[in-house]
Design an enzyme around this catalytic site. Structure first.
Site, PDB file in Angstrom:
ATOM      1  CG  ASP A 177     -36.223  -2.772 -78.538  1.00 57.10           C
ATOM      2  OD1 ASP A 177     -37.273  -2.974 -78.026  1.00 57.10           O
ATOM      3  OD2 ASP A 177     -35.457  -2.036 -78.553  1.00 57.10           O
ATOM      4  CD  GLU A 225     -43.201 -12.139 -85.469  1.00 58.33           C
ATOM      5  OE1 GLU A 225     -43.418 -10.996 -84.899  1.00 58.33           O
ATOM      6  OE2 GLU A 225     -43.744 -12.914 -85.895  1.00 58.33           O
ATOM      7  CG  ASP A 226     -39.132  -7.684 -85.157  1.00 55.36           C
ATOM      8  OD1 ASP A 226     -40.097  -7.976 -85.955  1.00 55.36           O
ATOM      9  OD2 ASP A 226     -39.492  -7.116 -83.995  1.00 55.36           O
ATOM     10  NE  ARG A 280     -35.279  -5.098 -82.261  1.00 50.72           N
ATOM     11  CZ  ARG A 280     -36.403  -5.906 -82.522  1.00 50.72           C
ATOM     12  NH1 ARG A 280     -37.731  -5.226 -82.714  1.00 50.72           N
ATOM     13  NH2 ARG A 280     -36.301  -7.149 -82.226  1.00 50.72           N
ATOM     14  NE  ARG A 320     -38.478   0.446 -86.273  1.00 52.16           N
ATOM     15  CZ  ARG A 320     -38.589  -0.174 -84.962  1.00 52.16           C
ATOM     16  NH1 ARG A 320     -38.440  -1.322 -85.011  1.00 52.16           N
ATOM     17  NH2 ARG A 320     -38.869   0.374 -84.086  1.00 52.16           N
ATOM     18  CG  HIS A 334     -43.543  -4.392 -86.926  1.00 57.33           C
ATOM     19  ND1 HIS A 334     -42.942  -4.910 -85.700  1.00 57.33           N
ATOM     20  CD2 HIS A 334     -42.209  -4.155 -87.701  1.00 57.33           C
ATOM     21  CE1 HIS A 334     -41.554  -4.651 -85.644  1.00 57.33           C
ATOM     22  NE2 HIS A 334     -41.209  -4.301 -86.681  1.00 57.33           N
ATOM     23  CB  CYS A 344     -42.696  -9.469 -81.303  1.00 58.55           C
ATOM     24  SG  CYS A 344     -44.203  -8.607 -81.351  1.00 58.55           S
TER      25      CYS A 344
HETATM   26  C1  CIR Z   1     -39.357  -2.121 -81.399  1.00 62.87           C
HETATM   27  O1  CIR Z   1     -39.760  -0.933 -81.663  1.00 62.87           O
HETATM   28  O2  CIR Z   1     -38.607  -2.646 -82.307  1.00 62.87           O
HETATM   29  C2  CIR Z   1     -39.818  -3.122 -80.414  1.00 62.87           C
HETATM   30  N1  CIR Z   1     -39.588  -2.183 -79.046  1.00 62.87           N
HETATM   31  C3  CIR Z   1     -40.743  -3.940 -80.542  1.00 62.87           C
HETATM   32  C4  CIR Z   1     -40.868  -4.726 -81.677  1.00 62.87           C
HETATM   33  C5  CIR Z   1     -41.958  -5.568 -81.948  1.00 62.87           C
HETATM   34  N2  CIR Z   1     -41.952  -6.646 -82.890  1.00 62.87           N
HETATM   35  C6  CIR Z   1     -42.542  -6.941 -83.570  1.00 62.87           C
HETATM   36  O3  CIR Z   1     -43.755  -6.493 -83.708  1.00 62.87           O
HETATM   37  N3  CIR Z   1     -42.735  -8.220 -84.282  1.00 62.87           N
END
Ligand code: CIR
Length: 255
Positions: A62, A67-68, A87, A133, A163, A250
């Site tokens: 991932d 962004e995360d 992650r 999360r 999110h 993201c």
């Molecule tokens: C996750 O589940 O963490 C990733 N497959 C998708 C993350 C998406 N990120 C976001 O919306 N900022």
């Protein structure tokens, strides 16, 4: 209104097929994802940004959802502690990179978790979605750090989406695009809302970059609504990332 000069991106790894997902849209195709990512980078450049590309991280499916990993504000960078165990660690290279751009770098500490997909910037204020999360401890650490640097934050309860920004995006000029539960939150009652229809829900995740909106391709009704309030729109197909519950925001860290 904050003008952006830079974006950090991280191309999808081949292992993207093993990314976390709840969307029942099938597995992403690596080559298509890579091509879509390149188009996304071109869209960011078309908005005037210098794009900094981290190497793809094969060990972390991932990791393209960069962004995360951090929240970037005018005065500091705050390194996230991701809520998804698979992650955690994605933020390490991002922190190293940010040292070259930010004098102040702070971090969310255990037991706090924050994924900045849950954070929506509105001027100097940051809305923080309490999702699966991002927990209370993380949100409160974040608010203290924001206040230390002259910004503010507040939490938003949520239950329907991965999110906060899965379902709501700020397009400056007091305008939000929103779908589902975010159409009815008291916290957002004083914004001008562009309501996204349920059959185009993915279009609620779009990004304002220096006066242009980058929106996911394939959602004609939503794109027309955004254009109707006066923004030029660059559509970018991100179908392979949508298969992993990810959207346009993201895929970059903008600052
Ligand atoms: C996750 O589940 O963490 C990733 N497959 C998708 C993350 C998406 N990120 C976001 O919306 N900022």
């Amino acid at each position: 209104m904050k003008m952006f000069t830079h974006a950090i991106v991280r191309p999808p790894p081949k292992t993207i097929i093993d990314g976390i997902t709840n969307a029942k849209l099938g597995k992403p195709d690596y080559k298509t994802a890579l091509r879509q990512h390149q188009n996304y980078v071109e869209a960011l450049r078309a908005c005037g940004l210098t794009v900094i590309t981290l190497p793809a991280a094969e060990g972390v499916p991932d990791s393209c959802f960069v962004e995360d990993t951090a929240l970037l504000t005018r005065r500091c960078a705050i390194i996230a502690r991701l809520g998804a165990p698979s992650r955690q660690g994605e933020e390490v290279e991002v922190r190293e990179l940010l040292r070259g751009y930010f004098n102040h770098i702070e971090s969310i500490e255990a037991p706090g978790t924050v994924e900045p997909g849950d954070i929506m910037m509105v001027g100097n204020h940051f809305y923080i979605g309490l999702s699966d999360r991002t927990n209370d401890a993380g949100a409160h650490q974040l608010i203290s750090l924001l206040e230390k640097y002259g910004s503010s934050g507040s939490t938003v309860e949520m239950s329907e989406m991965l999110h906060l920004k899965t379902g709501v995006s700020y397009l400056e000029n007091n305008t939000l695009v929103a779908c589902g539960e975010f159409l009815f939150k008291p916290a957002f009652a004083n914004f001008d809302l562009i309501a996204i229809d349920p059959d185009e829900a993915s279009a609620a995740n779009c990004v304002w970059v220096n006066g242009t909106v980058i929106a996911p391709a394939g959602f004609a009704k939503s794109i027309a609504k955004i254009e109707a309030v006066g923004y030029p729109v660059i559509p970018v197909d991100v179908s392979e990332f949508q298969k992993l519950d990810g959207g346009l925001s993201c895929l970059s860290l903008r600052f």
